[in-house]
Scaffold this motif. Structure first.
Motif, short mmCIF file in Angstrom:
data_model
loop_
_atom_site.label_atom_id
_atom_site.label_comp_id
_atom_site.label_asym_id
_atom_site.label_seq_id
_atom_site.Cartn_x
_atom_site.Cartn_y
_atom_site.Cartn_z
N THR A 1 43.08 49.05 45.81
CA THR A 1 44.26 48.50 44.67
C THR A 1 45.23 47.36 45.46
O THR A 1 46.39 47.96 46.23
CB THR A 1 45.46 49.51 43.59
OG1 THR A 1 44.51 50.77 43.65
CG2 THR A 1 46.11 49.03 43.12
N GLN B 1 41.18 45.44 42.37
CA GLN B 1 40.79 46.90 43.70
C GLN B 1 40.33 45.20 45.00
O GLN B 1 39.43 44.19 43.90
CB GLN B 1 40.25 47.36 42.49
CG GLN B 1 40.98 48.99 42.46
CD GLN B 1 40.05 49.69 41.83
OE1 GLN B 1 39.49 50.89 42.13
NE2 GLN B 1 39.65 49.97 40.41
N TRP C 1 37.46 51.24 48.04
CA TRP C 1 38.05 50.41 46.90
C TRP C 1 39.26 51.01 47.48
O TRP C 1 40.50 51.37 47.26
CB TRP C 1 37.57 50.73 45.86
CG TRP C 1 36.58 49.63 45.26
CD1 TRP C 1 34.85 51.50 45.12
CD2 TRP C 1 36.08 49.22 44.67
NE1 TRP C 1 34.57 50.55 44.24
CE2 TRP C 1 34.61 49.06 44.76
CE3 TRP C 1 36.69 47.62 44.63
CZ2 TRP C 1 33.71 48.18 43.71
CZ3 TRP C 1 36.26 46.81 44.31
CH2 TRP C 1 34.78 46.84 43.60
N GLN D 1 37.27 45.87 47.73
CA GLN D 1 36.67 46.54 47.83
C GLN D 1 35.95 46.41 50.00
O GLN D 1 35.64 45.43 50.26
CB GLN D 1 35.16 46.78 48.07
CG GLN D 1 33.78 47.77 48.00
CD GLN D 1 33.06 48.37 47.65
OE1 GLN D 1 32.19 47.62 47.21
NE2 GLN D 1 32.70 48.91 47.14
N PRO E 1 43.24 54.36 42.02
CA PRO E 1 41.97 53.30 41.59
C PRO E 1 42.17 52.94 39.84
O PRO E 1 41.71 51.75 39.82
CB PRO E 1 41.02 53.47 41.98
CG PRO E 1 41.15 54.61 43.10
CD PRO E 1 42.25 55.83 42.66
#
Length: 580
Positions: free
Chosen positions: A301, A317, A299, A319, A562
């Motif tokens: 940010t 976030q 992930w 992925q 995160p």
């Protein structure tokens, strides 16, 4: 029953009128039916456009044109523009007299509309047109096209990308993707060391898997968003499909890019799509290719537009899984050539905060130079006997045994010192990329739109000069910071490349006389235009430094944690950013 003669004639007349009226009604129904049949396709397309059910998004970057027709007096056309049409959607570009537009826009592609129409206009006169068959272009790839115009001379160059595919089982659908070990091995063999000299322009290959996002800000009234993701590497631009009414979209797309320069950065931006085809910013992320950990699903940010603080939302976030394969020799050769021009860049407007920040950046560099000068002067003044004694001995040794190779040797010793500090402490220069940021709101520049035009005209000249000074100071500060960061291992790969080049300079300067080097250099500079007339004049040192990020870019590349510990930093944008 016997009817009188007059009544019989009246009854016959009524029957005739009834028959004619019935025939007219039947004819009107047939015409109405034919009218709806003729417009059924247009109605269906309009209905689909309103409900936003398209198959792909066509991104068009209009770059330039050449050999366009001339006016009647033999001069260039002064108000040329292009009109594009795809299905029921149209777009008109801005006017240009330089035959260069650099204008980017999106059109929506339906399965039955595969022909892109473009026309060259000068004011209200049509000069030429052309049609581009979109069905022959590979999806999820950026194509550079020179398209000749019909009915007139001239060609137009545009970059076309068909992405954002909504259909399943496509080449970009991650759910239908199955990794082939044979293709993976062939890809790695293409960039192995033994094949370094086969294709110097093909530096590497980047694969981006976009899974989804979470914690996005709500851009719609109902507390949801219609997010889609845009990926940009240089001038290549791809995007996912739009996921409607969600703050946790799952795109599940896989994209590939041809890497032309390993020092490039991948830009990942998330937008919200509105029904009028406008977009609203939700978050952005920039990832240098040299920092990618291949094959790691993680992930990232999302940041705001300035790439300094966390974007709005609940710790937004995205992925991703990034895989990059590249050849070191080709990358080194490319790093010493002119950097690829980014065609679409947001024009930097004059802002007081940006002007002051650039001044402070240059001031810090100048203060570092003055501090070094004061340090040298202190050695001459014998403020510290031990330090002055060591400096005196080194000066004598340099004067007796020094030569031209001493210069890169000194620079190499500085890099060695920074490397030892990095090796011992595990960190780089703590001051790199740390600034106090003050931001303007997006609409601050528009608050004075209702001011008197006379005041604007008076300030316009001052603003243009201030903007030039601002950008010049910013360039000088960026160049100085990139030079310093070359020795700070901000990008270890480029620092090690500098080490190799300095070692090569030491070897050449030691064994080759200076006069022969100057003769060779002069021969190369004077003969370059004759031997290679299309080459771009460049300075290898500046080309190399353009790859090294300055302090602002280092701060933008810095990844945020995160999850947000507190929202205070986002609510107080004037708070100083601390390094991670």
């Amino acid at each position: 029953m016997n009817w009188p003669g007059g009544m019989q004639r009246l009854l016959k007349l009524l029957r005739q009128q009834h028959s004619e009226l019935r025939e007219q009604l039947e004819l009107g129904c047939e015409e109405l039916k034919e009218h709806f049949q003729r417009n059924s396709k247009l109605a269906e397309s309009s209905k689909r456009l309103k409900s936003q059910i398209w198959s792909s998004v066509v991104t068009i970057l209009l770059v330039k044109a050449k050999d366009l027709p001339l006016a009647e007096d033999g001069s260039k056309l002064g108000d040329t523009h292009f009109k594009f049409r795809l299905g029921n959607e149209k777009y008109k570009t801005k006017s240009s007299w330089t035959e260069r537009w650099l204008e980017q826009f999106d059109l929506h592609l339906f399965d039955e509309d595969q022909s892109l129409e473009l026309a060259l206009w000068n004011r209200n006169t049509l000069f030429g047109k052309a049609n581009i068959d979109l069905s022959v272009f590979q999806r999820e790839n950026t194509h550079g096209i020179w398209k000749p115009l019909e009915d007139c001379s001239g060609e137009v160059f545009l970059m076309l990308t068909i992405s954002g595919t909504t259909a399943l089982e496509t080449i970009s659908d991650l759910k239908a993707f199955k990794e082939d070990p044979r293709e993976t091995q062939q890809l790695r063999d293409r960039y192995r060391f033994l094949r370094s000299l086969q294709n110097l322009r093909d530096v590497g290959h980047l694969t981006v898997k976009v899974f989804g996002a979470t914690g996005l800000a709500a851009a719609d009234i109902g507390g949801k968003s219609d997010p889609f993701c845009v990926l940009e590497l240089g001038n290549a631009r791809l995007q996912t499909q739009t996921e409607y009414k969600t703050l946790t979209p799952s795109w599940n797309k896989i994209f590939t890019f041809n890497v032309k320069d390993i020092t490039q950065v991948l830009e990942v931006t998330v937008y919200d799509e509105d029904r009028d085809h406008r977009v609203e910013f939700l978050g952005k992320l920039v990832i240098p290719l040299l920092r990618i950990k291949s094959g790691v699903k993680r992930w990232y940010t999302l940041k705001d537009k300035n790439l300094c603080v966390r974007a709005k939302g609940n710790s937004p976030q995205i992925q991703l899984e990034l895989i990059v394969v590249w050849n070191e020799v080709r990358a080194v050769c490319r790093a010493l050539q002119p950097k690829e021009e980014k065609l679409i860049q947001q024009e930097a407007k004059f802002k007081r905060q940006l002007f002051l920040r650039n001044v402070n950046r240059l001031k810090e560099v100048i203060m570092d130079i003055l501090e070094a000068a004061r340090y040298v002067q202190s050695c001459f003044e014998w403020e510290s006997p031990v330090r002055s004694s060591i400096a005196f001995v080194l000066w004598i040794v340099a004067c007796v045994y020094g030569d031209l190779e001493t210069v890169p040797l000194v620079l190499l010793l500085i890099i060695l010192k920074k490397w030892l500090i990095r090796l011992i402490t595990g960190t780089t220069d703590a001051n790199a990329g740390h600034y106090d940021y003050e931001y303007d709101e997006d609409d601050d520049d528009d608050k004075e739109k209702e001011e008197k035009k006379s005041i604007k005209e008076r300030l316009q000249a001052i603003q243009e000069v201030s903007q030039t000074v601002q950008n010049t100071i910013g360039y000088l500060a960026s160049l100085a910071e990139s030079t310093i960061n070359t020795f700070n291992f901000s990008v270890p790969e480029l620092t090690w490349l500098a080490v190799v080049l300095l070692l090569g300079a030491i070897f050449v300067l030691h064994f080759v006389p200076l006069r022969w080097l100057l003769l060779f250099w002069g021969f190369m500079k004077f003969s370059r235009r004759i031997l290679r007339p299309n080459t771009i004049p460049n300075n290898e040192l500046l080309d190399f430094l353009s790859r090294v990020p300055d302090n602002e870019e280092i701060n933008q590349f810095r990844e945020l944690p995160p999850s947000a510990a507190t929202d205070q930093a986002r609510n107080n944008p004037k708070k100083k950013l601390k390094g991670s």
